[in-house]
Design a protein around this motif. Structure first.
Motif, PDB file in Angstrom:
ATOM      1  N   HIS A 174     -48.760 -49.436  14.496  1.00 25.94           N
ATOM      2  CA  HIS A 174     -49.425 -50.737  14.323  1.00 25.94           C
ATOM      3  C   HIS A 174     -50.072 -51.154  15.657  1.00 25.94           C
ATOM      4  O   HIS A 174     -51.251 -51.508  15.715  1.00 25.94           O
ATOM      5  CB  HIS A 174     -48.379 -51.760  13.858  1.00 25.94           C
ATOM      6  N   HIS A 175     -49.303 -51.083  16.734  1.00 25.43           N
ATOM      7  CA  HIS A 175     -49.852 -51.479  18.040  1.00 25.43           C
ATOM      8  C   HIS A 175     -50.962 -50.547  18.488  1.00 25.43           C
ATOM      9  O   HIS A 175     -51.965 -50.983  19.063  1.00 25.43           O
ATOM     10  CB  HIS A 175     -48.750 -51.470  19.091  1.00 25.43           C
ATOM     11  N   ARG A 176     -50.789 -49.264  18.237  1.00 26.92           N
ATOM     12  CA  ARG A 176     -51.813 -48.297  18.703  1.00 26.92           C
ATOM     13  C   ARG A 176     -53.147 -48.542  18.017  1.00 26.92           C
ATOM     14  O   ARG A 176     -54.212 -48.474  18.651  1.00 26.92           O
ATOM     15  CB  ARG A 176     -51.329 -46.871  18.456  1.00 26.92           C
ATOM     16  N   LEU A 177     -53.108 -48.823  16.733  1.00 26.32           N
ATOM     17  CA  LEU A 177     -54.356 -49.117  16.026  1.00 26.32           C
ATOM     18  C   LEU A 177     -54.981 -50.405  16.568  1.00 26.32           C
ATOM     19  O   LEU A 177     -56.198 -50.489  16.749  1.00 26.32           O
ATOM     20  CB  LEU A 177     -54.094 -49.223  14.517  1.00 26.32           C
ATOM     21  N   ILE A 178     -54.151 -51.396  16.852  1.00 24.94           N
ATOM     22  CA  ILE A 178     -54.679 -52.651  17.417  1.00 24.94           C
ATOM     23  C   ILE A 178     -55.278 -52.394  18.802  1.00 24.94           C
ATOM     24  O   ILE A 178     -56.388 -52.847  19.117  1.00 24.94           O
ATOM     25  CB  ILE A 178     -53.574 -53.721  17.510  1.00 24.94           C
ATOM     26  N   PHE A 179     -54.562 -51.647  19.642  1.00 25.66           N
ATOM     27  CA  PHE A 179     -55.073 -51.343  20.990  1.00 25.66           C
ATOM     28  C   PHE A 179     -56.441 -50.673  20.884  1.00 25.66           C
ATOM     29  O   PHE A 179     -57.381 -51.024  21.595  1.00 25.66           O
ATOM     30  CB  PHE A 179     -54.107 -50.400  21.727  1.00 25.66           C
ATOM     31  N   HIS A 180     -56.553 -49.689  19.994  1.00 28.80           N
ATOM     32  CA  HIS A 180     -57.822 -48.954  19.892  1.00 28.80           C
ATOM     33  C   HIS A 180     -58.927 -49.863  19.343  1.00 28.80           C
ATOM     34  O   HIS A 180     -60.079 -49.773  19.788  1.00 28.80           O
ATOM     35  CB  HIS A 180     -57.643 -47.717  19.015  1.00 28.80           C
ATOM     36  N   GLY A 181     -58.557 -50.735  18.413  1.00 29.22           N
ATOM     37  CA  GLY A 181     -59.541 -51.671  17.871  1.00 29.22           C
ATOM     38  C   GLY A 181     -60.034 -52.649  18.922  1.00 29.22           C
ATOM     39  O   GLY A 181     -61.200 -53.037  18.937  1.00 29.22           O
ATOM     40  N   ARG A 182     -59.147 -53.064  19.806  1.00 27.70           N
ATOM     41  CA  ARG A 182     -59.545 -54.029  20.847  1.00 27.70           C
ATOM     42  C   ARG A 182     -60.329 -53.367  21.972  1.00 27.70           C
ATOM     43  O   ARG A 182     -61.211 -53.975  22.564  1.00 27.70           O
ATOM     44  CB  ARG A 182     -58.305 -54.703  21.435  1.00 27.70           C
ATOM     45  N   ARG A 183     -59.979 -52.136  22.276  1.00 21.82           N
ATOM     46  CA  ARG A 183     -60.549 -51.512  23.463  1.00 21.82           C
ATOM     47  C   ARG A 183     -61.755 -50.623  23.182  1.00 21.82           C
ATOM     48  O   ARG A 183     -62.624 -50.455  24.039  1.00 21.82           O
ATOM     49  CB  ARG A 183     -59.466 -50.682  24.188  1.00 21.82           C
ATOM     50  N   VAL A 184     -61.817 -50.021  22.001  1.00 23.00           N
ATOM     51  CA  VAL A 184     -62.856 -49.016  21.733  1.00 23.00           C
ATOM     52  C   VAL A 184     -63.559 -49.255  20.400  1.00 23.00           C
ATOM     53  O   VAL A 184     -64.790 -49.374  20.336  1.00 23.00           O
ATOM     54  CB  VAL A 184     -62.261 -47.583  21.748  1.00 23.00           C
ATOM     55  N   CYS A 185     -62.803 -49.322  19.335  1.00 24.02           N
ATOM     56  CA  CYS A 185     -63.399 -49.378  18.002  1.00 24.02           C
ATOM     57  C   CYS A 185     -63.600 -50.836  17.588  1.00 24.02           C
ATOM     58  O   CYS A 185     -62.975 -51.331  16.656  1.00 24.02           O
ATOM     59  CB  CYS A 185     -62.513 -48.626  17.004  1.00 24.02           C
ATOM     60  N   HIS A 186     -64.484 -51.516  18.328  1.00 31.10           N
ATOM     61  CA  HIS A 186     -64.723 -52.938  18.086  1.00 31.10           C
ATOM     62  C   HIS A 186     -65.341 -53.148  16.702  1.00 31.10           C
ATOM     63  O   HIS A 186     -65.992 -52.256  16.165  1.00 31.10           O
ATOM     64  CB  HIS A 186     -65.674 -53.486  19.146  1.00 31.10           C
ATOM     65  N   ALA A 187     -65.167 -54.368  16.182  1.00 31.63           N
ATOM     66  CA  ALA A 187     -65.743 -54.683  14.867  1.00 31.63           C
ATOM     67  C   ALA A 187     -67.254 -54.488  14.909  1.00 31.63           C
ATOM     68  O   ALA A 187     -67.834 -53.850  14.031  1.00 31.63           O
ATOM     69  CB  ALA A 187     -65.375 -56.108  14.463  1.00 31.63           C
ATOM     70  N   GLN A 188     -67.875 -55.047  15.910  1.00 30.42           N
ATOM     71  CA  GLN A 188     -69.307 -54.858  16.105  1.00 30.42           C
ATOM     72  C   GLN A 188     -69.501 -53.866  17.258  1.00 30.42           C
ATOM     73  O   GLN A 188     -68.815 -53.958  18.255  1.00 30.42           O
ATOM     74  CB  GLN A 188     -69.989 -56.187  16.464  1.00 30.42           C
ATOM     75  N   ARG A 189     -70.391 -52.943  17.098  1.00 27.81           N
ATOM     76  CA  ARG A 189     -70.712 -51.946  18.127  1.00 27.81           C
ATOM     77  C   ARG A 189     -69.484 -51.190  18.637  1.00 27.81           C
ATOM     78  O   ARG A 189     -69.123 -51.275  19.818  1.00 27.81           O
ATOM     79  CB  ARG A 189     -71.423 -52.609  19.313  1.00 27.81           C
ATOM     80  N   PRO A 190     -68.831 -50.435  17.779  1.00 26.24           N
ATOM     81  CA  PRO A 190     -67.733 -49.586  18.266  1.00 26.24           C
ATOM     82  C   PRO A 190     -68.266 -48.589  19.289  1.00 26.24           C
ATOM     83  O   PRO A 190     -69.391 -48.114  19.169  1.00 26.24           O
ATOM     84  CB  PRO A 190     -67.256 -48.876  16.997  1.00 26.24           C
ATOM     85  N   CYS A 192     -68.267 -45.459  20.050  1.00 20.63           N
ATOM     86  CA  CYS A 192     -67.989 -44.103  19.559  1.00 20.63           C
ATOM     87  C   CYS A 192     -68.252 -43.052  20.635  1.00 20.63           C
ATOM     88  O   CYS A 192     -67.597 -42.004  20.653  1.00 20.63           O
ATOM     89  CB  CYS A 192     -68.830 -43.813  18.320  1.00 20.63           C
ATOM     90  N   ALA A 193     -69.188 -43.330  21.523  1.00 17.68           N
ATOM     91  CA  ALA A 193     -69.557 -42.326  22.535  1.00 17.68           C
ATOM     92  C   ALA A 193     -68.381 -41.991  23.435  1.00 17.68           C
ATOM     93  O   ALA A 193     -68.280 -40.882  23.952  1.00 17.68           O
ATOM     94  CB  ALA A 193     -70.739 -42.831  23.359  1.00 17.68           C
ATOM     95  N   ARG A 194     -67.465 -42.940  23.645  1.00 17.27           N
ATOM     96  CA  ARG A 194     -66.316 -42.623  24.507  1.00 17.27           C
ATOM     97  C   ARG A 194     -65.000 -42.611  23.724  1.00 17.27           C
ATOM     98  O   ARG A 194     -63.918 -42.677  24.306  1.00 17.27           O
ATOM     99  CB  ARG A 194     -66.242 -43.576  25.698  1.00 17.27           C
ATOM    100  N   CYS A 195     -65.110 -42.475  22.408  1.00 19.16           N
ATOM    101  CA  CYS A 195     -63.908 -42.475  21.567  1.00 19.16           C
ATOM    102  C   CYS A 195     -63.425 -41.049  21.345  1.00 19.16           C
ATOM    103  O   CYS A 195     -64.138 -40.219  20.776  1.00 19.16           O
ATOM    104  CB  CYS A 195     -64.218 -43.128  20.224  1.00 19.16           C
ATOM    105  N   THR A 196     -62.209 -40.772  21.771  1.00 15.65           N
ATOM    106  CA  THR A 196     -61.676 -39.418  21.630  1.00 15.65           C
ATOM    107  C   THR A 196     -61.184 -39.131  20.202  1.00 15.65           C
ATOM    108  O   THR A 196     -60.783 -38.007  19.899  1.00 15.65           O
ATOM    109  CB  THR A 196     -60.529 -39.173  22.628  1.00 15.65           C
ATOM    110  N   LEU A 197     -61.251 -40.140  19.340  1.00 20.47           N
ATOM    111  CA  LEU A 197     -60.956 -39.901  17.925  1.00 20.47           C
ATOM    112  C   LEU A 197     -62.198 -39.453  17.170  1.00 20.47           C
ATOM    113  O   LEU A 197     -62.108 -39.097  15.988  1.00 20.47           O
ATOM    114  CB  LEU A 197     -60.428 -41.187  17.270  1.00 20.47           C
ATOM    115  N   CYS A 198     -63.337 -39.458  17.848  1.00 15.98           N
ATOM    116  CA  CYS A 198     -64.611 -39.196  17.177  1.00 15.98           C
ATOM    117  C   CYS A 198     -64.611 -37.886  16.353  1.00 15.98           C
ATOM    118  O   CYS A 198     -65.103 -37.873  15.221  1.00 15.98           O
ATOM    119  CB  CYS A 198     -65.746 -39.217  18.192  1.00 15.98           C
TER     120      CYS A 198
END
Ligand code: SF4
Length: 220
Positions: A174-190, A192-198
């Protein structure tokens, strides 16, 4: 379902090995109050107001004895004017029905004013260490983009995540998904260029300017 979900979870574990709540609280009462305040508000803002709230209303009974109008002056920067009334009324109910002790079942918690399933799950998980997978706006959005669930409601997404994440990992994931959403996979303009989940992300909008397709319907 994402055929690379195991890689997704593994990468999230690598990225955020020490995932922890960003809200500040130290007991079930504080967890309940902080979580009600956090609905549609940033954790940072909540953390700014709760020190004074917890200083002047240190427990359920003290909160039950104040008024929504007085509490509102402390928490008005957290938005939604009903939050103060919900907190005071929830604490009054806890005094009347549970002797001043925050209850620890989903049924009892969701009967309190202002407490939906997400808030109840946060209290169960982080105040009582009962396995639970709260689904907030970030968890909902990332679950859709990463195709961990296509559930149309937070409750359905919660069900799907609980089925594919080991129970002992629910709180941390739960926390990891929140961390990634706040830091990388933003609601607007995620980002992706620096996302290692890409490499494991099937979202058709990735790397593009597409508006948020998976808009959250997070509960209270
Ligand atoms: S690749 Fe983009 S859309 Fe997919 S998880 Fe990463 S930031 Fe989010």
């Amino acid at each position: 379902m994402n055929e690379h979900k195991d890689e997704v979870f593994e990468e999230l574990r690598r990225l955020y090995p020490a995932a922890a709540p960003e809200l500040h609280f130290s007991n079930p009462y504080e967890t309940l109050v902080a979580t009600i305040l956090s609905a549609q508000c940033t954790d940072r803002r909540v953390n700014q107001v709760t020190p004074a709230v917890f200083r002047d209303f240190p427990d359920v009974r003290a909160m039950a004895e104040t008024t929504p109008e007085i509490l509102h002056e402390y928490v008005k920067s957290c938005g939604i004017s009903k939050k103060a009334a919900n907190i005071v009324n929830a604490c009054r109910m806890i005094c009347e029905k549970y002797g001043g002790e925050v209850p620890h079942t989903m049924e009892e918690l969701t009967a309190l004013p202002g407490v939906g399933r997400k808030t109840a799950n946060v209290v169960l998980a982080f105040a009582f260490n009962i396995p639970a997978f709260p689904v907030d706006t970030h968890v909902f959005r990332l679950s859709h983009r990463l195709d961990l669930s296509q559930g149309g409601t937070p409750d359905k997404v919660e069900q799907d995540l609980c089925a594919i994440v080991p129970k002992e990992d629910w709180q941390d994931m739960h926390h990891r998904l929140i961390f990634h959403g706040r830091r990388v996979c933003h609601a607007q303009r995620p980002d992706c260029a620096r996302c290692t989940l890409c490499p494991f992300c099937p979202w058709p909008g990735k790397n593009g300017p597409e508006p948020d397709a998976a808009s959250p319907r997070a509960g209270a």
